[in-house]
Design a protein around this motif. Structure first.
Motif, mmCIF file in Angstrom:
data_model
loop_
_atom_site.group_PDB
_atom_site.id
_atom_site.type_symbol
_atom_site.label_atom_id
_atom_site.label_comp_id
_atom_site.label_asym_id
_atom_site.label_seq_id
_atom_site.Cartn_x
_atom_site.Cartn_y
_atom_site.Cartn_z
ATOM 1 N N GLN A 1 -5.752 43.237 18.928
ATOM 2 C CA GLN A 1 -5.323 44.254 18.591
ATOM 3 C C GLN A 1 -4.573 44.889 19.360
ATOM 4 O OE1 GLN A 1 -6.698 45.048 15.353
ATOM 5 N NE2 GLN A 1 -8.729 43.274 15.530
ATOM 6 N N GLU A 2 -4.398 45.473 20.271
ATOM 7 C CA GLU A 2 -2.787 45.869 21.781
ATOM 8 C C GLU A 2 -1.559 44.600 20.917
ATOM 9 O OE1 GLU A 2 -5.812 45.443 23.506
ATOM 10 O OE2 GLU A 2 -6.988 46.950 22.605
ATOM 11 N N HIS A 3 -1.742 43.714 20.336
ATOM 12 C CA HIS A 3 -0.409 43.016 19.929
ATOM 13 C C HIS A 3 -0.026 42.905 18.365
ATOM 14 C CE1 HIS A 3 -2.565 41.022 23.707
ATOM 15 N NE2 HIS A 3 -2.054 41.565 23.987
ATOM 16 N N LEU A 4 -0.945 43.480 17.524
ATOM 17 C CA LEU A 4 -0.285 43.504 16.125
ATOM 18 C C LEU A 4 0.860 44.335 16.209
ATOM 19 C CD1 LEU A 4 -3.740 44.891 14.329
ATOM 20 C CD2 LEU A 4 -2.592 42.451 15.193
ATOM 21 N N GLY B 1 6.525 37.871 19.139
ATOM 22 C CA GLY B 1 6.800 38.215 20.592
ATOM 23 C C GLY B 1 5.755 38.036 21.444
ATOM 24 N N TRP B 2 4.579 38.619 21.174
ATOM 25 C CA TRP B 2 3.316 37.673 21.810
ATOM 26 C C TRP B 2 2.992 36.499 22.238
ATOM 27 C CZ3 TRP B 2 -1.186 34.218 21.468
ATOM 28 C CH2 TRP B 2 -1.603 35.020 22.619
ATOM 29 N N THR B 3 3.257 35.468 20.551
ATOM 30 C CA THR B 3 3.667 34.332 20.817
ATOM 31 C C THR B 3 4.867 33.871 21.625
ATOM 32 O OG1 THR B 3 2.360 34.468 18.806
ATOM 33 C CG2 THR B 3 3.628 32.122 19.130
ATOM 34 N N ALA B 4 5.830 34.295 21.366
ATOM 35 C CA ALA B 4 7.641 33.690 21.841
ATOM 36 C C ALA B 4 7.129 34.241 23.767
ATOM 37 C CB ALA B 4 8.501 34.568 21.797
ATOM 38 N N THR B 5 6.159 34.661 24.177
ATOM 39 C CA THR B 5 5.934 35.056 25.055
ATOM 40 C C THR B 5 5.110 34.125 26.060
ATOM 41 O OG1 THR B 5 6.672 37.523 25.364
ATOM 42 C CG2 THR B 5 5.252 36.702 27.827
ATOM 43 N N LEU C 1 7.216 29.550 14.842
ATOM 44 C CA LEU C 1 6.124 30.357 14.022
ATOM 45 C C LEU C 1 5.152 29.713 13.107
ATOM 46 C CD1 LEU C 1 6.630 33.926 14.465
ATOM 47 C CD2 LEU C 1 5.766 31.910 16.116
ATOM 48 N N VAL C 2 4.832 28.378 12.710
ATOM 49 C CA VAL C 2 4.199 27.819 11.378
ATOM 50 C C VAL C 2 3.238 28.676 10.932
ATOM 51 C CG1 VAL C 2 5.897 25.873 12.403
ATOM 52 C CG2 VAL C 2 2.931 25.856 13.091
ATOM 53 N N ARG C 3 2.085 29.082 12.032
ATOM 54 C CA ARG C 3 1.264 30.640 11.095
ATOM 55 C C ARG C 3 1.163 31.229 11.533
ATOM 56 N NH1 ARG C 3 -1.249 25.214 11.252
ATOM 57 N NH2 ARG C 3 -1.459 23.553 9.092
ATOM 58 N N PRO C 4 0.152 32.283 11.088
ATOM 59 C CA PRO C 4 0.639 33.924 11.657
ATOM 60 C C PRO C 4 -0.887 33.570 12.740
ATOM 61 C CG PRO C 4 -1.165 33.444 9.238
ATOM 62 C CD PRO C 4 -0.305 32.345 10.094
ATOM 63 N N VAL C 5 -1.099 34.112 13.647
ATOM 64 C CA VAL C 5 -1.719 34.433 14.732
ATOM 65 C C VAL C 5 -2.900 35.703 14.790
ATOM 66 C CG1 VAL C 5 -1.758 34.728 17.804
ATOM 67 C CG2 VAL C 5 -0.449 33.240 16.576
ATOM 68 N N LEU C 6 -3.766 35.851 14.625
ATOM 69 C CA LEU C 6 -4.658 36.419 14.087
ATOM 70 C C LEU C 6 -5.330 37.444 15.547
ATOM 71 C CD1 LEU C 6 -5.612 35.507 10.697
ATOM 72 C CD2 LEU C 6 -4.049 36.804 11.585
ATOM 73 N N VAL D 1 -0.335 39.134 14.271
ATOM 74 C CA VAL D 1 0.252 39.019 15.946
ATOM 75 C C VAL D 1 1.587 39.520 16.213
ATOM 76 C CG1 VAL D 1 0.045 38.215 18.584
ATOM 77 C CG2 VAL D 1 -1.764 38.646 17.179
ATOM 78 N N HIS D 2 1.977 40.741 16.854
ATOM 79 C CA HIS D 2 3.305 40.086 16.792
ATOM 80 C C HIS D 2 4.469 39.061 17.563
ATOM 81 C CE1 HIS D 2 8.010 41.080 18.175
ATOM 82 N NE2 HIS D 2 6.947 42.382 17.320
#
Length: 169
Positions: free
Chosen positions: A68-71, A80-84, A113-118, A77-78
């Motif tokens: 939840q902190e990365h939303l 930026g989290w995935t990119a990091t 980004l091909v699918r949302p990260v939840l 999920v933002h």
């Protein structure tokens, strides 16, 4: 003493790497020592709930738990989290090829980004692999999957390779 990043995900300690050890040992040996808990995980792994899980010559795997902190404002999920996480896997795949006396840095990277990260999807995995390693430039590719193997993101990166002494100037 282990530091728990997320239930089921911990590291021995966090901090920055001693550059003299990196200069002496090279990337693969340093990453193996990080994985064994002999060297610290980077401080951002505590903030973003991800860490190194596997290391090989020109190949790494990170695992993490988006929360939840990365939303972002819309509840996924933002990016930026995935990119990091992706930049970490992409860069460390290159780092795993550096020789004693060498360092590296990201020059550019691209993430799709091909699918949302939840936040409730549980553990995700990001594998990075070297594509090309030259004298001063290296390229890598990576894939982020959920625990069922579904692709969430993929990307590429270019890194510069240079003498580690340049970091101490």
């Amino acid at each position: 003493m282990n530091i728990e990043l997320h239930p089921g995900l911990s590291v021995a300690c966090v901090g920055t790497l001693p550059l003299d050890v990196v200069a002496r040992d090279g990337g693969l040996k340093v990453l193996q020592a990080m994985l064994a808990g002999e060297l610290p995980a980077p401080p951002m792994s505590k903030t973003l709930n991800f860490t190194l899980a596997e290391v090989g010559e020109g190949r790494v795997v990170f695992k993490g738990f988006p929360t939840q902190e990365h939303l972002n404002p819309l509840g996924t999920v933002h990016g930026g989290w995935t990119a990091t996480v992706m930049d970490s896997a992409l860069g460390c795949a290159v780092f795993a090829t550096t020789l004693p006396g060498e360092a590296y840095t990201t020059v550019e990277f691209k993430v799709n980004l091909v699918r949302p990260v939840l936040p409730d999807m549980g553990e995700v995995f990001c594998e990075g692999r070297i594509v090309h390693r030259g004298r001063t430039i290296a390229t890598s590719e990576a894939w982020l999957h959920d625990r069922n193997g579904k692709l969430l993101a993929h990307g590429t990166e270019t890194c510069a390779i240079f003498p580690i002494d340049n970091l101490t100037r």
